[in-house]
Design a protein around this motif. Structure first.
Motif, PDB file in Angstrom:
ATOM      1  N   ALA A  85       0.812  -1.220   0.000  1.00  0.00           N
ATOM      2  CA  ALA A  85       0.000   0.000   0.000  1.00  0.00           C
ATOM      3  C   ALA A  85       0.842   1.265   0.000  1.00  0.00           C
ATOM      4  CB  ALA A  85      -0.931  -0.004   1.218  1.00  0.00           C
ATOM      5  N   GLN A  86       2.080   1.178   0.496  1.00  0.00           N
ATOM      6  CA  GLN A  86       2.945   2.349   0.572  1.00  0.00           C
ATOM      7  C   GLN A  86       3.756   2.577  -0.707  1.00  0.00           C
ATOM      8  OE1 GLN A  86       2.445   4.221   3.291  1.00  0.00           O
ATOM      9  NE2 GLN A  86       0.971   2.594   3.774  1.00  0.00           N
ATOM     10  N   ASP A  87       3.702   1.625  -1.634  1.00  0.00           N
ATOM     11  CA  ASP A  87       4.535   1.687  -2.847  1.00  0.00           C
ATOM     12  C   ASP A  87       3.632   1.819  -4.076  1.00  0.00           C
ATOM     13  OD1 ASP A  87       6.313   1.437  -4.919  1.00  0.00           O
ATOM     14  OD2 ASP A  87       7.096  -0.521  -4.323  1.00  0.00           O
ATOM     15  N   HIS A  88       3.594   3.024  -4.663  1.00  0.00           N
ATOM     16  CA  HIS A  88       2.715   3.248  -5.816  1.00  0.00           C
ATOM     17  C   HIS A  88       3.128   2.426  -7.029  1.00  0.00           C
ATOM     18  CE1 HIS A  88       0.145   6.270  -4.050  1.00  0.00           C
ATOM     19  NE2 HIS A  88       1.200   6.917  -3.586  1.00  0.00           N
ATOM     20  N   ASP A  89       4.343   1.918  -7.064  1.00  0.00           N
ATOM     21  CA  ASP A  89       4.737   1.032  -8.162  1.00  0.00           C
ATOM     22  C   ASP A  89       3.916  -0.254  -8.163  1.00  0.00           C
ATOM     23  OD1 ASP A  89       6.603   2.554  -9.512  1.00  0.00           O
ATOM     24  OD2 ASP A  89       8.313   1.784  -8.402  1.00  0.00           O
ATOM     25  N   THR A  90       3.289  -0.583  -7.031  1.00  0.00           N
ATOM     26  CA  THR A  90       2.475  -1.796  -6.959  1.00  0.00           C
ATOM     27  C   THR A  90       0.989  -1.519  -7.150  1.00  0.00           C
ATOM     28  OG1 THR A  90       2.045  -1.805  -4.559  1.00  0.00           O
ATOM     29  CG2 THR A  90       4.168  -2.677  -5.298  1.00  0.00           C
ATOM     30  N   TRP A  91       0.612  -0.243  -7.331  1.00  0.00           N
ATOM     31  CA  TRP A  91      -0.786   0.093  -7.602  1.00  0.00           C
ATOM     32  C   TRP A  91      -1.026  -0.121  -9.106  1.00  0.00           C
ATOM     33  CZ3 TRP A  91      -3.171   4.703  -4.509  1.00  0.00           C
ATOM     34  CH2 TRP A  91      -2.853   4.579  -3.159  1.00  0.00           C
ATOM     35  N   SER A  92      -1.198  -1.374  -9.480  1.00  0.00           N
ATOM     36  CA  SER A  92      -1.239  -1.711 -10.899  1.00  0.00           C
ATOM     37  C   SER A  92      -2.067  -2.963 -11.114  1.00  0.00           C
ATOM     38  CB  SER A  92       0.188  -1.938 -11.424  1.00  0.00           C
ATOM     39  OG  SER A  92       0.680  -3.200 -10.991  1.00  0.00           O
ATOM     40  N   CYS A  93      -2.151  -3.377 -12.370  1.00  0.00           N
ATOM     41  CA  CYS A  93      -2.749  -4.668 -12.719  1.00  0.00           C
ATOM     42  C   CYS A  93      -1.664  -5.692 -13.033  1.00  0.00           C
ATOM     43  CB  CYS A  93      -3.655  -4.525 -13.943  1.00  0.00           C
ATOM     44  SG  CYS A  93      -5.109  -3.501 -13.686  1.00  0.00           S
ATOM     45  N   GLY A 114      10.940   3.809 -26.435  1.00  0.00           N
ATOM     46  CA  GLY A 114      11.182   5.069 -25.737  1.00  0.00           C
ATOM     47  C   GLY A 114      10.429   5.246 -24.442  1.00  0.00           C
ATOM     48  N   TYR A 115       9.684   4.211 -24.036  1.00  0.00           N
ATOM     49  CA  TYR A 115       8.908   4.301 -22.798  1.00  0.00           C
ATOM     50  C   TYR A 115       9.657   3.520 -21.711  1.00  0.00           C
ATOM     51  CZ  TYR A 115       5.492   5.647 -26.304  1.00  0.00           C
ATOM     52  OH  TYR A 115       4.864   6.264 -27.355  1.00  0.00           O
ATOM     53  N   THR A 116      10.603   4.163 -21.109  1.00  0.00           N
ATOM     54  CA  THR A 116      11.470   3.497 -20.148  1.00  0.00           C
ATOM     55  C   THR A 116      10.832   3.489 -18.753  1.00  0.00           C
ATOM     56  OG1 THR A 116      12.630   5.590 -19.814  1.00  0.00           O
ATOM     57  CG2 THR A 116      13.563   4.076 -21.426  1.00  0.00           C
ATOM     58  N   LYS A 117      11.463   2.783 -17.822  1.00  0.00           N
ATOM     59  CA  LYS A 117      10.958   2.720 -16.452  1.00  0.00           C
ATOM     60  C   LYS A 117      10.725   4.128 -15.912  1.00  0.00           C
ATOM     61  CE  LYS A 117      13.572  -1.494 -15.413  1.00  0.00           C
ATOM     62  NZ  LYS A 117      14.698  -2.064 -14.630  1.00  0.00           N
ATOM     63  N   GLY A 118       9.572   4.327 -15.303  1.00  0.00           N
ATOM     64  CA  GLY A 118       9.258   5.628 -14.729  1.00  0.00           C
ATOM     65  C   GLY A 118       8.679   6.619 -15.712  1.00  0.00           C
ATOM     66  N   TYR A 119       8.443   6.202 -16.971  1.00  0.00           N
ATOM     67  CA  TYR A 119       7.866   7.120 -17.965  1.00  0.00           C
ATOM     68  C   TYR A 119       6.542   7.669 -17.434  1.00  0.00           C
ATOM     69  CZ  TYR A 119       5.809   8.920 -22.251  1.00  0.00           C
ATOM     70  OH  TYR A 119       5.218   9.731 -23.185  1.00  0.00           O
ATOM     71  N   GLY A 120       6.382   8.975 -17.462  1.00  0.00           N
ATOM     72  CA  GLY A 120       5.172   9.613 -16.945  1.00  0.00           C
ATOM     73  C   GLY A 120       5.230   9.814 -15.448  1.00  0.00           C
ATOM     74  N   THR A 121       5.724   8.832 -14.738  1.00  0.00           N
ATOM     75  CA  THR A 121       5.838   8.923 -13.274  1.00  0.00           C
ATOM     76  C   THR A 121       6.813  10.028 -12.879  1.00  0.00           C
ATOM     77  OG1 THR A 121       5.338   6.581 -12.980  1.00  0.00           O
ATOM     78  CG2 THR A 121       6.565   7.667 -11.212  1.00  0.00           C
ATOM     79  N   LEU A 122       7.983  10.019 -13.534  1.00  0.00           N
ATOM     80  CA  LEU A 122       9.025  10.980 -13.173  1.00  0.00           C
ATOM     81  C   LEU A 122       8.645  12.401 -13.574  1.00  0.00           C
ATOM     82  CD1 LEU A 122      12.162   8.845 -14.126  1.00  0.00           C
ATOM     83  CD2 LEU A 122      11.001   9.045 -11.904  1.00  0.00           C
ATOM     84  N   GLU A 123       7.683  12.522 -14.515  1.00  0.00           N
ATOM     85  CA  GLU A 123       7.196  13.844 -14.916  1.00  0.00           C
ATOM     86  C   GLU A 123       6.027  14.315 -14.045  1.00  0.00           C
ATOM     87  OE1 GLU A 123       9.443  11.877 -17.916  1.00  0.00           O
ATOM     88  OE2 GLU A 123       7.481  11.264 -17.170  1.00  0.00           O
ATOM     89  N   GLY A 124       5.632  13.477 -13.094  1.00  0.00           N
ATOM     90  CA  GLY A 124       4.559  13.867 -12.187  1.00  0.00           C
ATOM     91  C   GLY A 124       3.155  13.616 -12.708  1.00  0.00           C
ATOM     92  N   ARG A 125       3.013  12.790 -13.744  1.00  0.00           N
ATOM     93  CA  ARG A 125       1.684  12.480 -14.245  1.00  0.00           C
ATOM     94  C   ARG A 125       0.954  11.558 -13.265  1.00  0.00           C
ATOM     95  NH1 ARG A 125       2.923  10.891 -20.469  1.00  0.00           N
ATOM     96  NH2 ARG A 125       0.831  10.004 -20.284  1.00  0.00           N
TER      97      ARG A 125
END
Length: 368
Positions: free
Chosen positions: A241-249, A304-315
């Motif tokens: 729950a504390q790790d948004h990388d796991t908020w996924s399918c 071109g969609y590497t790890k963290g794409y969108g995440t690191l830009e704050g999306r």
């Protein structure tokens, strides 16, 4: 007011259904489904919610939440093995943990996968060299067309990569309501497991390296399970729950299986894009040589969609910082945000390599 489906899914998005029923016994599950069908209402069956992406508007029908429990052992012997029958609502990782503790081998590489047991045969869940197809003996279902309980044996289920007859039949009467709804509602699953303290042969190179053994070696079940959990944690694939990388399918796209001619086109496009001496797409040929499986993660990364794409830009929705196959909710994403990211990646990969990725999770009220 009925709770939003965001509270029942690992992606944590989705609006409320019109109604919700929780079934804690097999009789309650059958009665709930039968009642919805007799009323002519749209139906959505939810177990662990790990493979669902639900629209922000919610679901215009009834959600039946499967919360049945129980593991029984109809038979067990050194020669015949262990037959373990698991209720559909049992949390899958709890089942794997129980099997490892009991000395039942065959599903240890499937540790850490979120969701309920009833979903595992539908998707033919697999990881690290194992699939549930290798151990499923039978599945008991409520057949909504025939209005009866049926037992479907492994040979009846037509298992293939992330697919089964159960999944094939998930285009039912509620498709127009935005739900890919099952003809067969899983009641329980019977697994044929081996009574041994050792894992099945390690079939995945990264896992073997983590264990410091050779591919094909066997290790104690507890050691195999912990090594798999370690691999999954490092990829953000164990719920936290504390790790948004796991908020996924989990993995959002399946690995493409291509005809040989299309693979040759992919290799040529990769050379044009990455250079003649650049990386080449992974290739896993089929037994008959007619098709080749390649890596969706590789295609996404090299497009071109590497790890963290969108995440690191704050999306609000972005790729996991640990794994390119996981589209994640960074805490405030809507289903529309996730779907927009999925479309961007799918279309970008197709433009770069001519391969159209297919989503793995079920989309409810949404179209990719």
């Amino acid at each position: 007011m009925t709770a939003a489906l965001a509270t029942l899914t690992t992606m944590r998005v989705g609006g409320p259904p019109r109604a919700m029923v929780t079934a804690t016994t097999e009789a309650e599950l059958i009665e709930a489904v039968r009642s919805v069908d007799e009323a002519g209402e749209p139906l959505l069956v939810v177990g662990g919610g790990s493979n669902l992406l639900v629209a922000d508007e919610g679901f215009p029908g009834t959600v039946v939440r499967v919360a049945t429990r129980g593991i029984t052992v109809p038979s067990a012997s050194a020669c015949g093995g262990v037959l373990a029958t698991v209720a559909a609502g049992e949390t899958w990782d709890d089942v794997v943990a129980h099997a490892c503790e009991e000395g039942w081998s065959g599903i240890e590489a499937l540790s850490g996968i979120p969701g309920a047991t009833g979903a595992t045969p539908v998707q033919n869940v697999g990881a690290y060299g194992q699939e549930v197809a290798q151990t499923i003996a039978s599945v008991r279902v409520w057949d909504r067309h025939e209005k009866r309980v049926r037992t479907m044996f492994s040979a009846d289920l037509d298992f293939s990569y992330r697919h089964s007859v159960l999944k094939e039949s998930m285009l039912g009467p509620d498709a127009d309501a935005g739900a890919v709804t099952p003809r067969h509602v899983v009641l329980d699953v019977s697994f044929q497991l081996r009574p041994t303290e050792l894992s099945q042969p390690i079939g995945y190179a990264d896992l073997a390296r983590g264990l410091d053994v050779a591919v094909g070696d066997r290790v104690p079940l507890a050691r195999a399970r912990e090594a798999v959990l370690d691999q999954r944690r490092r990829r953000g694939m164990v719920l936290d729950a504390q790790d948004h990388d796991t908020w996924s399918c989990g993995s959002f796209f399946t690995n493409p299986i291509l005809p040989v001619a299309q693979l040759e086109e992919l290799v040529a496009r990769a050379a044009d894009r990455l250079g003649p001496d650049g990386p080449v797409p992974p290739q896993f040929p089929s037994a008959d040589g007619a098709t080749v499986k390649t890596s969706a993660a590789w295609l996404i990364d090299k497009a071109g969609y590497t790890k963290g794409y969108g995440t690191l830009e704050g999306r609000p929705a972005g790729l996991s910082t640990k794994h390119t196959l996981a589209l994640t909710n960074r805490g405030s994403a809507t289903a529309a945000d996730v779907l927009a990211l999925a479309r961007e990646i799918r279309d970008g990969v197709e433009e770069a390599f001519g391969v159209r990725l297919v989503n793995e999770p079920v989309l409810v009220g949404l179209h990719l």
